[in-house]
Motif scaffolding. Sequence first.
Motif, short mmCIF file in Angstrom:
data_model
loop_
_atom_site.label_atom_id
_atom_site.label_comp_id
_atom_site.label_asym_id
_atom_site.label_seq_id
_atom_site.Cartn_x
_atom_site.Cartn_y
_atom_site.Cartn_z
N SER A 165 0.79 -1.24 0.00
CA SER A 165 0.00 0.00 0.00
C SER A 165 0.82 1.29 0.00
O SER A 165 0.29 2.35 0.33
CB SER A 165 -0.95 -0.02 1.21
OG SER A 165 -0.24 -0.33 2.39
N LYS A 167 1.99 2.60 -2.71
CA LYS A 167 1.69 3.25 -3.99
C LYS A 167 0.40 2.67 -4.57
O LYS A 167 -0.10 1.65 -4.10
CB LYS A 167 2.82 2.99 -5.00
CG LYS A 167 4.15 3.56 -4.62
CD LYS A 167 5.16 3.22 -5.70
CE LYS A 167 6.55 3.59 -5.26
NZ LYS A 167 7.57 3.03 -6.14
N GLY A 168 -0.04 3.31 -5.65
CA GLY A 168 -1.08 2.72 -6.50
C GLY A 168 -2.40 2.42 -5.81
O GLY A 168 -2.88 3.18 -4.97
N ASN A 196 1.80 -1.72 4.41
CA ASN A 196 2.92 -2.61 4.08
C ASN A 196 3.39 -2.39 2.65
O ASN A 196 2.61 -2.10 1.75
CB ASN A 196 2.46 -4.07 4.27
CG ASN A 196 3.21 -5.04 3.38
OD1 ASN A 196 2.70 -5.47 2.35
ND2 ASN A 196 4.43 -5.34 3.74
N ARG A 227 7.50 -3.34 0.33
CA ARG A 227 8.90 -3.76 0.53
C ARG A 227 9.80 -2.55 0.75
O ARG A 227 10.65 -2.54 1.63
CB ARG A 227 9.38 -4.57 -0.68
CG ARG A 227 8.70 -5.93 -0.79
CD ARG A 227 8.88 -6.51 -2.16
NE ARG A 227 8.36 -5.62 -3.18
CZ ARG A 227 8.34 -5.86 -4.48
NH1 ARG A 227 8.85 -6.99 -4.92
NH2 ARG A 227 7.84 -5.00 -5.33
N ALA A 269 8.06 -5.06 4.42
CA ALA A 269 8.23 -6.52 4.32
C ALA A 269 7.68 -6.99 2.99
O ALA A 269 6.78 -6.34 2.43
CB ALA A 269 7.44 -7.20 5.45
N ASP A 270 8.22 -8.09 2.51
CA ASP A 270 7.69 -8.72 1.30
C ASP A 270 6.52 -9.60 1.73
O ASP A 270 6.72 -10.66 2.35
CB ASP A 270 8.79 -9.54 0.61
CG ASP A 270 8.31 -10.14 -0.70
OD1 ASP A 270 7.07 -10.27 -0.89
OD2 ASP A 270 9.16 -10.50 -1.53
N ILE A 271 5.32 -9.19 1.39
CA ILE A 271 4.11 -9.88 1.87
C ILE A 271 3.98 -11.28 1.25
O ILE A 271 3.22 -12.11 1.76
CB ILE A 271 2.84 -9.02 1.59
CG1 ILE A 271 1.66 -9.44 2.47
CG2 ILE A 271 2.45 -9.04 0.11
CD1 ILE A 271 1.81 -9.16 3.91
N THR A 272 4.73 -11.55 0.18
CA THR A 272 4.62 -12.86 -0.47
C THR A 272 5.50 -13.92 0.21
O THR A 272 5.50 -15.07 -0.22
CB THR A 272 4.97 -12.78 -1.97
OG1 THR A 272 6.36 -12.47 -2.10
CG2 THR A 272 4.15 -11.73 -2.67
N ASN A 324 -3.34 -7.43 -1.26
CA ASN A 324 -2.80 -6.88 -2.49
C ASN A 324 -1.32 -7.26 -2.56
O ASN A 324 -0.68 -7.51 -1.55
CB ASN A 324 -2.95 -5.35 -2.48
CG ASN A 324 -2.53 -4.69 -3.78
OD1 ASN A 324 -2.66 -5.29 -4.86
ND2 ASN A 324 -2.02 -3.48 -3.70
N ARG A 336 -5.10 -15.70 -10.05
CA ARG A 336 -6.26 -14.95 -9.56
C ARG A 336 -7.54 -15.78 -9.69
O ARG A 336 -8.46 -15.64 -8.88
CB ARG A 336 -6.37 -13.63 -10.30
CG ARG A 336 -5.14 -12.73 -10.04
CD ARG A 336 -5.36 -11.34 -10.56
NE ARG A 336 -4.16 -10.56 -10.73
CZ ARG A 336 -3.52 -9.90 -9.79
NH1 ARG A 336 -3.91 -10.00 -8.53
NH2 ARG A 336 -2.46 -9.16 -10.07
N LEU A 360 -7.86 -0.87 -16.07
CA LEU A 360 -6.68 -0.01 -16.07
C LEU A 360 -6.88 1.23 -15.19
O LEU A 360 -7.87 1.96 -15.35
CB LEU A 360 -6.34 0.39 -17.51
CG LEU A 360 -4.91 0.88 -17.71
CD1 LEU A 360 -3.89 -0.14 -17.23
CD2 LEU A 360 -4.67 1.23 -19.17
N HIS A 361 -5.94 1.47 -14.28
CA HIS A 361 -5.97 2.62 -13.37
C HIS A 361 -4.67 3.40 -13.46
O HIS A 361 -3.65 2.90 -13.92
CB HIS A 361 -6.22 2.14 -11.93
CG HIS A 361 -7.66 1.87 -11.64
ND1 HIS A 361 -8.32 0.78 -12.18
CD2 HIS A 361 -8.58 2.56 -10.91
CE1 HIS A 361 -9.58 0.81 -11.77
NE2 HIS A 361 -9.76 1.86 -11.00
#
Length: 259
Positions: free
Chosen positions: A15, A17-18, A37, A39, A64-67, A88, A157, A185-186
């Motif tokens: 979160s 960006k974008g 969160n 990276r 942190a890398d959420i993945t 996300n 997804r 698209l955003h």
Amino acid sequence: MDLGIAGKRAVVCASSKGLGRGCAMALAEAGVDLVLNARGAEALEKTAEDIRSRHNVNVTAVDADITTEEGRAKVLDAAGTVDILVNNAGGPPPGFWTDWEREDFIKALDANMLTPIALMKALLPGMIEKGWGRVVNITSASVRSPIAQLGLSNSARAGLTGYVAGTARQVAKHGVTINNLLPGLHDTDRAVSLAEAAAKREGITVEQATKARDGANPTGRIGLASEFGATCAFMCSTHAGFMVGQNILLDGGAFNSTT
Ligand code: NAP
């Protein structure tokens, strides 16, 4: 409209960006305390500070890398019990169907299917105990209409969508809703790099590529992260308790369909 969620606590993954940032900003506007969160610590702290300066809410930033399992543990440690979870992460790279090997699929599944599932598994019990909770998963318009070069994304997804369809109906009786929000698209960094790539590919200027892209959408433009965030905040509101297991498409009507 008062969303009725002031004082609640949310984790918003990816979160800085974008779209994730748009969701965090809209939840903060509704009075929700946040665990953010990403990276990169610098951009994350900048977003956290921006939100603190605009809205009177508590914001905790966890780089942190959420993945990864370690990344998720760090975020969950900082989060404690939460009322709202917005899942996300970055999307998998584009390619052609012959490019993708087992490891590529495992990576995509880890990031865009198994990570949100792990976070739901960790946080849903606390929501169920409280008798109230909201989960919004940021997925993609590609769930409704595949984007051929994003086969890894389409696959991961679709897996998450299937999981949510069943799980949302198992937890709904506890006052907990799970829904997916599908961006077309955003106006994020990704849209800029896509326009630059299209300009290069077609030998036109970035302005021309942007105009062609916008003209192809029924609204004549692309979406705003703030609009996306506002929709997410509504889905997390007290008013959305009867919205269960839905896939909400925000694409300006780009997907041509009667229903
Ligand atoms: P973005 O502008 O590039 O922002 C991505 C955010 O996620 C950044 O804050 C980034 O920060 C963070 N992030 C990425 N990977 C992460 C990870 N592994 N762990 C923690 N944080 C991570 O992207 P976006 O356009 O908002 O897209 C968000 C999601 O929506 C993606 O999955 C994308 O595929 C999907 N989507 C977007 C669009 C669109 O038009 N924007 C359309 C369809 C689908 P760090 O890099 O510092 O970690």
